[in-house]
Design a protein around this motif. Structure first.
Motif, PDB file in Angstrom:
ATOM      1  N   SER A  90      -5.569   8.200  -2.040  1.00  0.00           N
ATOM      2  CA  SER A  90      -4.834   8.338  -0.780  1.00  0.00           C
ATOM      3  C   SER A  90      -3.453   7.705  -0.873  1.00  0.00           C
ATOM      4  O   SER A  90      -2.467   8.257  -0.375  1.00  0.00           O
ATOM      5  N   GLN A  91      -3.366   6.564  -1.532  1.00  0.00           N
ATOM      6  CA  GLN A  91      -2.072   5.906  -1.716  1.00  0.00           C
ATOM      7  C   GLN A  91      -1.162   6.747  -2.608  1.00  0.00           C
ATOM      8  O   GLN A  91       0.031   6.844  -2.375  1.00  0.00           O
TER       9      GLN A  91
ATOM     10  N   MET B 270      -2.920   1.621  -9.641  1.00  0.00           N
ATOM     11  CA  MET B 270      -2.025   2.754  -9.743  1.00  0.00           C
ATOM     12  C   MET B 270      -0.678   2.360  -9.179  1.00  0.00           C
ATOM     13  O   MET B 270      -0.581   1.672  -8.180  1.00  0.00           O
ATOM     14  N   ASN B 271       0.339   2.807  -9.852  1.00  0.00           N
ATOM     15  CA  ASN B 271       1.698   2.565  -9.404  1.00  0.00           C
ATOM     16  C   ASN B 271       2.541   3.765  -9.828  1.00  0.00           C
ATOM     17  O   ASN B 271       2.291   4.371 -10.862  1.00  0.00           O
ATOM     18  N   ILE B 272       3.536   4.081  -9.013  1.00  0.00           N
ATOM     19  CA  ILE B 272       4.477   5.134  -9.367  1.00  0.00           C
ATOM     20  C   ILE B 272       5.884   4.596  -9.135  1.00  0.00           C
ATOM     21  O   ILE B 272       6.173   4.011  -8.100  1.00  0.00           O
ATOM     22  N   GLU B 273       6.704   4.769 -10.131  1.00  0.00           N
ATOM     23  CA  GLU B 273       8.102   4.345 -10.050  1.00  0.00           C
ATOM     24  C   GLU B 273       8.944   5.615 -10.025  1.00  0.00           C
ATOM     25  O   GLU B 273       8.838   6.454 -10.926  1.00  0.00           O
TER      26      GLU B 273
ATOM     27  N   GLY C 265      -2.962  16.108  -5.540  1.00  0.00           N
ATOM     28  CA  GLY C 265      -1.599  15.702  -5.204  1.00  0.00           C
ATOM     29  C   GLY C 265      -0.570  16.330  -6.129  1.00  0.00           C
ATOM     30  O   GLY C 265       0.479  16.810  -5.679  1.00  0.00           O
ATOM     31  N   LEU C 266      -0.871  16.369  -7.417  1.00  0.00           N
ATOM     32  CA  LEU C 266       0.046  16.998  -8.368  1.00  0.00           C
ATOM     33  C   LEU C 266       0.154  18.494  -8.108  1.00  0.00           C
ATOM     34  O   LEU C 266       1.242  19.067  -8.202  1.00  0.00           O
TER      35      LEU C 266
ATOM     36  N   ASP D  22      -7.706   6.721  -9.145  1.00  0.00           N
ATOM     37  CA  ASP D  22      -9.106   6.999  -8.875  1.00  0.00           C
ATOM     38  C   ASP D  22      -9.279   7.250  -7.380  1.00  0.00           C
ATOM     39  O   ASP D  22      -8.307   7.292  -6.635  1.00  0.00           O
ATOM     40  N   THR D  23     -10.506   7.420  -6.947  1.00  0.00           N
ATOM     41  CA  THR D  23     -10.772   7.743  -5.551  1.00  0.00           C
ATOM     42  C   THR D  23     -10.206   6.687  -4.609  1.00  0.00           C
ATOM     43  O   THR D  23      -9.638   7.014  -3.563  1.00  0.00           O
TER      44      THR D  23
END
Length: 100
Positions: free
Chosen positions: A26-27, A1-4, A60-61, A21-22
Motif C-alpha cells: 500500500s505504501q 521498501m523505499n523508493i528514491e 502498481g508497476l 511485500d504485502t
C-alpha cells in the motif's frame, strides 16, 4: 521498501530498495503517485536493489505502465535481477515491460 525519485532533464529516475511485500504494498502505491502524475514523461526505475516484489507491487508497476502509455510516456525497468527477475518470469511480466 523505499523508493528514491529524482527528476532530471524532464524525465524521472527512481531506485527501488528492499522488499515490496504485502505489508509494504500500500505504501508503494502511494510512493508511485508522483510518477503517476508525471506519466507523460520518460520514467526509468532501477530495480538493482529490489530484493522481492509481491502481487500488489506488480499491480502498481502495471498501473504505472498503463498510465505512461495512455499519456504518451515510457516506462523502463533496469537491473531486474535475482528473485525479482524470477517473479517477473513466473508471472509473465517479463514480456509486458521494457526491461534493460
Amino acid at each position: 521498501m523505499n523508493i528514491e525519485i529524482k527528476e532530471q532533464n524532464g524525465n524521472y529516475h527512481g531506485i527501488l530498495y528492499g522488499w515490496i511485500d504485502t505489508a509494504e504494498g500500500s505504501q508503494f502505491l502511494e510512493d508511485l503517485k508522483p510518477l503517476m502524475a508525471n506519466a507523460g514523461k520518460d520514467i526509468e526505475l532501477n530495480c538493482e536493489k529490489l530484493e522481492y516484489i509481491c502481487s500488489l507491487g506488480l499491480r502498481g508497476l502495471m498501473q504505472l505502465k498503463k498510465e505512461s502509455a495512455a499519456k504518451g510516456g515510457k516506462l523502463v525497468l533496469t537491473h531486474v535481477e535475482g528473485e525479482v527477475l524470477k517473479i517477473f518470469k513466473m508471472t509473465g511480466f517479463v514480456k509486458l515491460f521494457d526491461i534493460r
